[in-house]
Motif scaffolding. Structure first.
Motif, PDB file in Angstrom:
ATOM      1  N   THR A  78      -7.059   2.310  -2.468  1.00 41.96           N
ATOM      2  CA  THR A  78      -6.222   1.273  -2.132  1.00 41.96           C
ATOM      3  C   THR A  78      -7.004   0.439  -1.201  1.00 41.96           C
ATOM      4  OG1 THR A  78      -4.794   3.098  -1.674  1.00 41.96           O
ATOM      5  CG2 THR A  78      -3.643   1.196  -2.565  1.00 41.96           C
ATOM      6  N   LYS A  79      -7.741   0.885  -0.609  1.00 40.15           N
ATOM      7  CA  LYS A  79      -8.550   0.248   0.741  1.00 40.15           C
ATOM      8  C   LYS A  79      -9.172  -0.902   0.071  1.00 40.15           C
ATOM      9  CE  LYS A  79      -8.863   3.172   4.638  1.00 40.15           C
ATOM     10  NZ  LYS A  79      -8.552   4.546   4.217  1.00 40.15           N
ATOM     11  N   THR A  82      -1.180   5.339  -0.297  1.00 37.82           N
ATOM     12  CA  THR A  82      -2.312   4.987   0.503  1.00 37.82           C
ATOM     13  C   THR A  82      -3.249   6.385   0.271  1.00 37.82           C
ATOM     14  OG1 THR A  82      -1.383   5.885   2.184  1.00 37.82           O
ATOM     15  CG2 THR A  82      -1.701   3.531   2.445  1.00 37.82           C
ATOM     16  N   GLU A 125      -7.654  -3.901   0.522  1.00 36.31           N
ATOM     17  CA  GLU A 125      -7.546  -4.529   2.290  1.00 36.31           C
ATOM     18  C   GLU A 125      -8.729  -5.089   2.463  1.00 36.31           C
ATOM     19  OE1 GLU A 125      -6.864  -1.549   5.559  1.00 36.31           O
ATOM     20  OE2 GLU A 125      -6.430  -0.497   3.526  1.00 36.31           O
ATOM     21  N   PHE A 157       0.853  -1.398   0.119  1.00 38.21           N
ATOM     22  CA  PHE A 157       0.101   0.181  -0.036  1.00 38.21           C
ATOM     23  C   PHE A 157       0.862   1.307  -0.006  1.00 38.21           C
ATOM     24  CE2 PHE A 157      -3.491  -2.588   2.265  1.00 38.21           C
ATOM     25  CZ  PHE A 157      -4.072  -2.868   0.874  1.00 38.21           C
TER      26      PHE A 157
END
Lengths: 414, 246
Positions: free
Chosen positions: A266-267, A60, A270, A55
């Motif tokens: 970018t999450k 991020t 996750e 990340f």
């Protein structure tokens, strides 16, 4: 109280030392349980760190405006019916966005073939403009990103991903080499750093070419994306708001219409990582739980033996003035020390194992190179505390039995 | 000897009843007894007379079924476990027939044991234990474990353990029962010395030869005190025996 405590801990170590083999066998369950805790923590930490690294590399503070929602989203059909994002819309957006540090149009292929010395390799391509280097320059391992001049000229240059460099040029310097894509010859001018991990290694297959070159190779018939760098994580919300309003305007959306594009972060990755994490956790937790149950039973059992064996000693201690609490404490501490010794054994074993695995395994399975060869202090402390807790729980019943012994009867036993 | 009349132990109409299977055993029926400071007392009786039960009750290891027990004017019947443990720790020193030393600990560590539970610091414990061992003649055996000591030496360690807290009374249960005659006499001399230094001593035994050293003899039979008499002429034959045997 403290004078007594120190003595009690000494007694516990003595008791375990006099019955080494028995204590070792008894704590085997705990050793296995603690080992599971350590190894699980080790893998998860490695995974988390690898994710964080990726990340950080990708950034991020990045937003990606795309026709598709990367996280999947609920309505795939609706997404397919959305209109493509055109190059003009993307360029328009990039010029007008104010709050972001930089925004660049991006276009990509999923899989494409490249040829070097007659050998074919798989890669994916990203067409973008020279300003993309503001986002990616820190990720360049060697060489450089293409310039605005090369961009305008649609020069035959490319920047290759880490994995491509590794597989195509295992023993050569890639910069300056010529690669063939669909019959066109492109010169390599830069190599990216390793960014991916086990889960996101596609990142390292990406190669960058000037956007005009991309369009001439693959044609215009695809949807563009816009890569937006907010500048910092704190600015994400502000930039996202402006981007949404601006792009709705560019797309000519009526006030009541839903967005016909997605703003990805970018999450989104996750979420993907979380599911893997959960799987590792649940398997680990199950194994740990089972081995701890076995471990606790083993400890309870050996503690009952220890209490019974030392009935006379308990009687003597009570006769010279030991309170119930003191006797109770003595056996609780013995049990905790027993489990803690087990934990020490597994700490040593796991350290060796972890070092061996993390240094040897990645040579044949590069995907696991995210594993660290050492265990973190947090992990060691957690494992130790867990073992002591298990010891206290397992020692409770035997200790209460010892504390409640009638001194008259206890002292007469053999 | 100003407060030699002070009553330490005062039991009144003590009875102890056990249930063994379907049988009810009257270990003690109705025993009353006052013990003053610096008395040297022997409780004698055949096995089954209730003397062990009486000792356990006097030593606060056991509680009577009926009757009152005052230790230094405090009512033991109304004490909780912790208070009773504290009395055993501070006020009573036990000497057992089978020594009851901790096999894995050295003589010094064994003597320290009551001090551990009395909350004494490690350095003071060590110093007091060593001094007490010197006092019972074992200054050169401090780091020996019980299995490296003779029976008489073990009993001396046990006596040192009983003495180390400066208790109000020393309770000895058949202290010479596991010793040969010569060593037994040595231990009895040790008790005599302790009495001369002002200690209060209660010896429980079934042997006349042991009891005759005491200054007061209580005879128990079937859970009752048969007689409670003053021994005007306590035995002092320690030296004589030693000369004969050597």
């Amino acid at each position: 109280m403290f004078n007594e405590l120190g003595e009690t801990i000494k007694i516990a170590f003595d008791a375990i030392r006099t019955a080494k083999l028995r204590s070792m066998l008894a704590s085997l369950g705990v050793v296995i349980g603690i080992s599971f805790v350590i190894l699980m923590g080790w893998i998860l930490t490695g995974l988390d760190n690898a994710m964080q690294d990726t990340f950080d590399m990708i950034g991020t503070d990045m937003l990606y405006i795309d026709k598709h929602n990367w996280a999947g989203g609920s309505n795939w059909k609706e997404m397919r019916q959305r209109k493509d994002i055109t190059l003009n819309q993307a360029k328009d957006f990039c010029e007008r966005i104010e709050s972001a540090e930089i925004a660049v149009p991006v276009i990509r292929t999923r899989r494409s073939q490249i040829k070097y010395k007659g050998q074919a390799y798989q890669a994916s391509f990203i067409g973008t403009v020279s300003e993309h280097s503001i986002i990616s320059s820190k990720n360049i391992a060697s060489g450089r990103f293409f310039t605005g001049f090369e961009d305008n000229l649609s020069a035959n240059v490319m920047v290759i991903g880490h994995k491509i460099a590794e597989t195509v040029f295992p023993n050569e310097e890639p910069i300056g080499k010529i690669i063939k894509i669909k019959g066109r010859k492109l010169e390599i001018i830069g190599v990216m750093k390793k960014q991916g991990t086990m889960m996101m290694d596609f990142v390292d297959l990406q190669c960058y070419v000037p956007i005009k070159k991309f369009l001439s190779i693959y044609g215009r018939d695809r949807s563009f994306e816009i890569a937006v760098k907010a500048g910092s994580e704190e600015k994400l919300d502000e930039v996202r708001d402006e981007a949404q309003g601006l792009f709705r305007e560019i797309r000519n959306l009526k006030p009541w219409a839903k967005d016909d594009f997605s703003i990805n972060e970018t999450k989104a990755f996750e979420e993907m990582v979380k599911s893997v994490r959960t799987t590792v956790w649940s398997i680990g937790l199950l194994m740990t739980g089972l081995s701890f149950i076995v471990g606790i039973i083993g400890i309870i059992n050996i503690m009952f033996v220890s209490v019974t064996e030392r009935t006379k000693e308990i009687g003597v201690r009570k006769a010279v003035g030991a309170k119930k609490r003191s006797i109770w404490l003595q056996f609780i501490i013995e049990s905790a020390v027993l489990c803690f010794s087990g934990a020490l054994i597994s700490l040593i074993m796991c350290s060796v194992l972890v070092f061996a695995v993390a240094t040897i395994l990645p040579q044949s399975v590069p995907e696991v190179s995210f594993l660290s060869p050492t265990l973190s202090y947090e992990l060691l402390i957690t494992a130790s505390l867990v073992s002591i807790f298990v010891g206290i729980v397992a020692g409770l019943i035997p200790a209460v039995r010892a504390a409640n012994m009638d001194p008259v009867i206890a002292i007469r036993s053999d | 000897m100003t407060d030699s009349n002070k009553i330490i132990i005062d039991i009144e109409n003590i009875a102890k009843i056990y249930k063994m299977g379907f049988e009810i055993v009257h270990a003690l029926r109705k025993v009353s007894l006052k013990i003053r400071q610096n008395e040297y007392l022997a409780i004698i009786g055949p096995s089954g007379s209730g003397k062990s039960t009486l000792m356990n009750i006097l030593g606060c290891l056991d509680t009577p079924t009926l009757g009152n027990y005052h230790f230094k004017e405090k009512d033991v019947n109304f004490m909780d476990d912790n208070d009773v443990a504290e009395i055993r720790n501070q006020e009573i020193g036990f000497v057992f027939q089978t020594f009851n030393l901790l096999a894995r600990s050295t003589a010094a560590k064994n003597v320290e044991l009551p001090l551990v539970y009395g909350g004494v610091t490690a350095s003071e414990r060590k110093q007091r234990a060593e001094q007490t061992l010197i006092n019972v003649g074992l200054g050169d055996r401090m780091d020996h474990k019980p299995n490296e000591l003779s029976g008489g030496q073990r009993q001396r360690v046990a006596v040192a353990r009983a003495l180390v807290t400066n208790p109000s009374i020393i309770l000895a249960d058949e202290p010479t029962g596991n010793l040969d005659t010569k060593t037994g006499v040595e231990i009895m001399k040790l008790f005599n010395d302790l009495w001369e230094k002002g200690n209060t001593i209660i010896v429980v035994t079934h042997e006349e030869s042991v009891a005759k050293h005491a200054h007061r003899i209580i005879r128990l039979r079937d859970g009752l005190i048969e007689c409670d008499e003053v021994n005007d002429n306590p035995a002092h034959d320690f030296e004589i025996k030693e000369i004969i045997e050597s």
